[in-house]
Motif scaffolding. Sequence first.
Motif, PDB file in Angstrom:
ATOM      1  N   PRO A  37       0.819  -1.212   0.000  1.00  0.00           N
ATOM      2  CA  PRO A  37       0.000   0.000   0.000  1.00  0.00           C
ATOM      3  C   PRO A  37       0.858   1.270   0.000  1.00  0.00           C
ATOM      4  O   PRO A  37       1.798   1.398   0.786  1.00  0.00           O
ATOM      5  CB  PRO A  37      -0.809  -0.118   1.299  1.00  0.00           C
ATOM      6  N   ASN A  38       0.538   2.177  -0.940  1.00  0.00           N
ATOM      7  CA  ASN A  38       1.212   3.480  -1.040  1.00  0.00           C
ATOM      8  C   ASN A  38       2.708   3.370  -1.342  1.00  0.00           C
ATOM      9  O   ASN A  38       3.463   4.317  -1.078  1.00  0.00           O
ATOM     10  CB  ASN A  38       1.004   4.301   0.232  1.00  0.00           C
ATOM     11  N   GLU A  39       3.123   2.238  -1.908  1.00  0.00           N
ATOM     12  CA  GLU A  39       4.549   2.068  -2.226  1.00  0.00           C
ATOM     13  C   GLU A  39       4.923   2.900  -3.448  1.00  0.00           C
ATOM     14  O   GLU A  39       4.267   2.835  -4.485  1.00  0.00           O
ATOM     15  CB  GLU A  39       4.859   0.598  -2.480  1.00  0.00           C
ATOM     16  N   ALA A  40       5.972   3.693  -3.323  1.00  0.00           N
ATOM     17  CA  ALA A  40       6.448   4.497  -4.446  1.00  0.00           C
ATOM     18  C   ALA A  40       6.995   3.597  -5.538  1.00  0.00           C
ATOM     19  O   ALA A  40       7.570   2.541  -5.258  1.00  0.00           O
ATOM     20  CB  ALA A  40       7.529   5.470  -3.971  1.00  0.00           C
ATOM     21  N   ALA A  41       6.817   4.024  -6.784  1.00  0.00           N
ATOM     22  CA  ALA A  41       7.203   3.186  -7.920  1.00  0.00           C
ATOM     23  C   ALA A  41       8.686   2.836  -7.906  1.00  0.00           C
ATOM     24  O   ALA A  41       9.070   1.692  -8.165  1.00  0.00           O
ATOM     25  CB  ALA A  41       6.841   3.889  -9.226  1.00  0.00           C
ATOM     26  N   ALA A  42       9.556   3.812  -7.611  1.00  0.00           N
ATOM     27  CA  ALA A  42      10.996   3.544  -7.604  1.00  0.00           C
ATOM     28  C   ALA A  42      11.350   2.516  -6.525  1.00  0.00           C
ATOM     29  O   ALA A  42      12.178   1.628  -6.754  1.00  0.00           O
ATOM     30  CB  ALA A  42      11.771   4.839  -7.382  1.00  0.00           C
ATOM     31  N   HIS A  43      10.723   2.627  -5.366  1.00  0.00           N
ATOM     32  CA  HIS A  43      10.969   1.657  -4.291  1.00  0.00           C
ATOM     33  C   HIS A  43      10.458   0.282  -4.695  1.00  0.00           C
ATOM     34  O   HIS A  43      11.099  -0.742  -4.432  1.00  0.00           O
ATOM     35  CB  HIS A  43      10.279   2.122  -3.008  1.00  0.00           C
ATOM     36  N   TYR A  44       9.308   0.254  -5.352  1.00  0.00           N
ATOM     37  CA  TYR A  44       8.676  -1.003  -5.766  1.00  0.00           C
ATOM     38  C   TYR A  44       9.573  -1.783  -6.726  1.00  0.00           C
ATOM     39  O   TYR A  44       9.844  -2.975  -6.512  1.00  0.00           O
ATOM     40  CB  TYR A  44       7.336  -0.697  -6.409  1.00  0.00           C
ATOM     41  N   VAL A  45      10.051  -1.130  -7.792  1.00  0.00           N
ATOM     42  CA  VAL A  45      10.857  -1.858  -8.782  1.00  0.00           C
ATOM     43  C   VAL A  45      12.198  -2.283  -8.189  1.00  0.00           C
ATOM     44  O   VAL A  45      12.696  -3.373  -8.492  1.00  0.00           O
ATOM     45  CB  VAL A  45      11.064  -1.052 -10.087  1.00  0.00           C
ATOM     46  N   GLU A  46      12.771  -1.461  -7.317  1.00  0.00           N
ATOM     47  CA  GLU A  46      14.043  -1.852  -6.700  1.00  0.00           C
ATOM     48  C   GLU A  46      13.845  -3.019  -5.745  1.00  0.00           C
ATOM     49  O   GLU A  46      14.660  -3.956  -5.704  1.00  0.00           O
ATOM     50  CB  GLU A  46      14.682  -0.680  -5.954  1.00  0.00           C
ATOM     51  N   ARG A  47      12.761  -2.979  -4.992  1.00  0.00           N
ATOM     52  CA  ARG A  47      12.487  -4.077  -4.063  1.00  0.00           C
ATOM     53  C   ARG A  47      12.329  -5.399  -4.813  1.00  0.00           C
ATOM     54  O   ARG A  47      12.898  -6.433  -4.416  1.00  0.00           O
ATOM     55  CB  ARG A  47      11.222  -3.777  -3.254  1.00  0.00           C
ATOM     56  N   LEU A  48      11.568  -5.378  -5.904  1.00  0.00           N
ATOM     57  CA  LEU A  48      11.367  -6.613  -6.662  1.00  0.00           C
ATOM     58  C   LEU A  48      12.656  -7.096  -7.305  1.00  0.00           C
ATOM     59  O   LEU A  48      12.921  -8.304  -7.345  1.00  0.00           O
ATOM     60  CB  LEU A  48      10.294  -6.420  -7.728  1.00  0.00           C
ATOM     61  N   ALA A  49      13.464  -6.164  -7.822  1.00  0.00           N
ATOM     62  CA  ALA A  49      14.740  -6.562  -8.426  1.00  0.00           C
ATOM     63  C   ALA A  49      15.632  -7.245  -7.387  1.00  0.00           C
ATOM     64  O   ALA A  49      16.263  -8.273  -7.668  1.00  0.00           O
ATOM     65  CB  ALA A  49      15.448  -5.344  -9.018  1.00  0.00           C
ATOM     66  N   ARG A  50      15.672  -6.692  -6.186  1.00  0.00           N
ATOM     67  CA  ARG A  50      16.477  -7.291  -5.124  1.00  0.00           C
ATOM     68  C   ARG A  50      15.929  -8.663  -4.718  1.00  0.00           C
ATOM     69  O   ARG A  50      16.696  -9.620  -4.533  1.00  0.00           O
ATOM     70  CB  ARG A  50      16.510  -6.366  -3.904  1.00  0.00           C
ATOM     71  N   GLU A  51      14.612  -8.768  -4.586  1.00  0.00           N
ATOM     72  CA  GLU A  51      14.017 -10.043  -4.186  1.00  0.00           C
ATOM     73  C   GLU A  51      14.270 -11.119  -5.241  1.00  0.00           C
ATOM     74  O   GLU A  51      14.534 -12.282  -4.909  1.00  0.00           O
ATOM     75  CB  GLU A  51      12.524  -9.863  -3.952  1.00  0.00           C
ATOM     76  N   LYS A  52      14.202 -10.738  -6.519  1.00  0.00           N
ATOM     77  CA  LYS A  52      14.480 -11.698  -7.586  1.00  0.00           C
ATOM     78  C   LYS A  52      15.944 -12.139  -7.558  1.00  0.00           C
ATOM     79  O   LYS A  52      16.252 -13.326  -7.739  1.00  0.00           O
ATOM     80  CB  LYS A  52      14.132 -11.090  -8.947  1.00  0.00           C
ATOM     81  N   ALA A  53      16.847 -11.183  -7.344  1.00  0.00           N
ATOM     82  CA  ALA A  53      18.270 -11.520  -7.303  1.00  0.00           C
ATOM     83  C   ALA A  53      18.575 -12.458  -6.135  1.00  0.00           C
ATOM     84  O   ALA A  53      19.310 -13.443  -6.283  1.00  0.00           O
ATOM     85  CB  ALA A  53      19.102 -10.247  -7.199  1.00  0.00           C
ATOM     86  N   PHE A  54      18.003 -12.173  -4.958  1.00  0.00           N
ATOM     87  CA  PHE A  54      18.222 -13.040  -3.807  1.00  0.00           C
ATOM     88  C   PHE A  54      17.616 -14.430  -4.025  1.00  0.00           C
ATOM     89  O   PHE A  54      18.197 -15.444  -3.636  1.00  0.00           O
ATOM     90  CB  PHE A  54      17.631 -12.408  -2.547  1.00  0.00           C
ATOM     91  N   ALA A  55      16.435 -14.472  -4.657  1.00  0.00           N
ATOM     92  CA  ALA A  55      15.799 -15.768  -4.935  1.00  0.00           C
ATOM     93  C   ALA A  55      16.659 -16.589  -5.891  1.00  0.00           C
ATOM     94  O   ALA A  55      16.804 -17.805  -5.739  1.00  0.00           O
ATOM     95  CB  ALA A  55      14.409 -15.555  -5.513  1.00  0.00           C
ATOM     96  N   GLY A  56      17.240 -15.927  -6.884  1.00  0.00           N
ATOM     97  CA  GLY A  56      18.124 -16.617  -7.820  1.00  0.00           C
ATOM     98  C   GLY A  56      19.394 -17.099  -7.151  1.00  0.00           C
ATOM     99  O   GLY A  56      19.915 -18.181  -7.468  1.00  0.00           O
ATOM    100  N   LEU A  57      19.904 -16.304  -6.192  1.00  0.00           N
ATOM    101  CA  LEU A  57      21.131 -16.683  -5.494  1.00  0.00           C
ATOM    102  C   LEU A  57      20.929 -17.960  -4.678  1.00  0.00           C
ATOM    103  O   LEU A  57      21.841 -18.786  -4.556  1.00  0.00           O
ATOM    104  CB  LEU A  57      21.572 -15.536  -4.583  1.00  0.00           C
ATOM    105  N   LYS A  58      19.719 -18.137  -4.150  1.00  0.00           N
ATOM    106  CA  LYS A  58      19.423 -19.354  -3.379  1.00  0.00           C
ATOM    107  C   LYS A  58      19.446 -20.597  -4.257  1.00  0.00           C
ATOM    108  O   LYS A  58      19.675 -21.711  -3.769  1.00  0.00           O
ATOM    109  CB  LYS A  58      18.053 -19.217  -2.713  1.00  0.00           C
ATOM    110  N   LEU A  59      19.224 -20.414  -5.566  1.00  0.00           N
ATOM    111  CA  LEU A  59      19.221 -21.542  -6.499  1.00  0.00           C
ATOM    112  C   LEU A  59      20.610 -21.842  -7.061  1.00  0.00           C
ATOM    113  O   LEU A  59      20.805 -22.880  -7.701  1.00  0.00           O
ATOM    114  CB  LEU A  59      18.259 -21.260  -7.657  1.00  0.00           C
ATOM    115  N   ALA A  60      21.542 -20.947  -6.837  1.00  0.00           N
ATOM    116  CA  ALA A  60      22.872 -21.090  -7.427  1.00  0.00           C
ATOM    117  C   ALA A  60      23.647 -22.236  -6.779  1.00  0.00           C
ATOM    118  O   ALA A  60      23.640 -22.395  -5.557  1.00  0.00           O
ATOM    119  CB  ALA A  60      23.643 -19.786  -7.280  1.00  0.00           C
TER     120      ALA A  60
END
Length: 202
Positions: A37-60
């Motif tokens: 709720p009320n998440e700024a767009a710049a924060h939103y895309v950065e948060r998702l990029a980080r979460e995706k990178a961390f999720a990928g790192l767990k698979l490495a």
Amino acid sequence: MRPIILASASPRRADLLRQLGLTFSVFPVDIDERPTPNEAAAHYVERLAREKAFAGLKLAVDPKSLVIGSDTSVVRDGDILGKPDGKEQAAEMLASLSGRSHKVMTAVALAGEHGCFARVSTTEVRFRALSESEIRAYCDTGEPMDKAGAYGIQGRGGAFVSGLWGSYSAVVGLPLDDVAALLAEAGQPVWMVWNQSGEKLG
């Protein structure tokens, strides 16, 4: 050279990484992409990029791997436009972008044993005025369905763009300048792999 992993199923992002001459593995990841709720767009895309990178790192398999995560959103008047649910929503999105400017925000994150660092690229894109007929015809191609804001600038949607200020590759899905900068900061600049095979370009 440390292994590079792209934590995305996007063929467009994979093509852009290949453009840099990189060899990498693709590990698609599944995360909750709903904004808070009320998440700024710049924060939103950065948060998702980080979460995706961390999720990928767990698979490495290799702990020294470098994992790239990215997310793109189209932002109109502060509202985040994600991927449309169907043709009707796609048409509504395109009509709302017709004849005006919007922002495309793409974040890229690089995760590894060094931690996780991210950058956000903001590009202004202007659409010419679109007719209802061409919007409908475009939606019927199916191209808008898996794209933020319901268009792909690298495809037929490029016919709608009358101006662009910023990074073209970021609008496609991955800001190559930011990818190169993050890899260089991690000690693996992209130019180190250029011409290793003796291949001549151009």
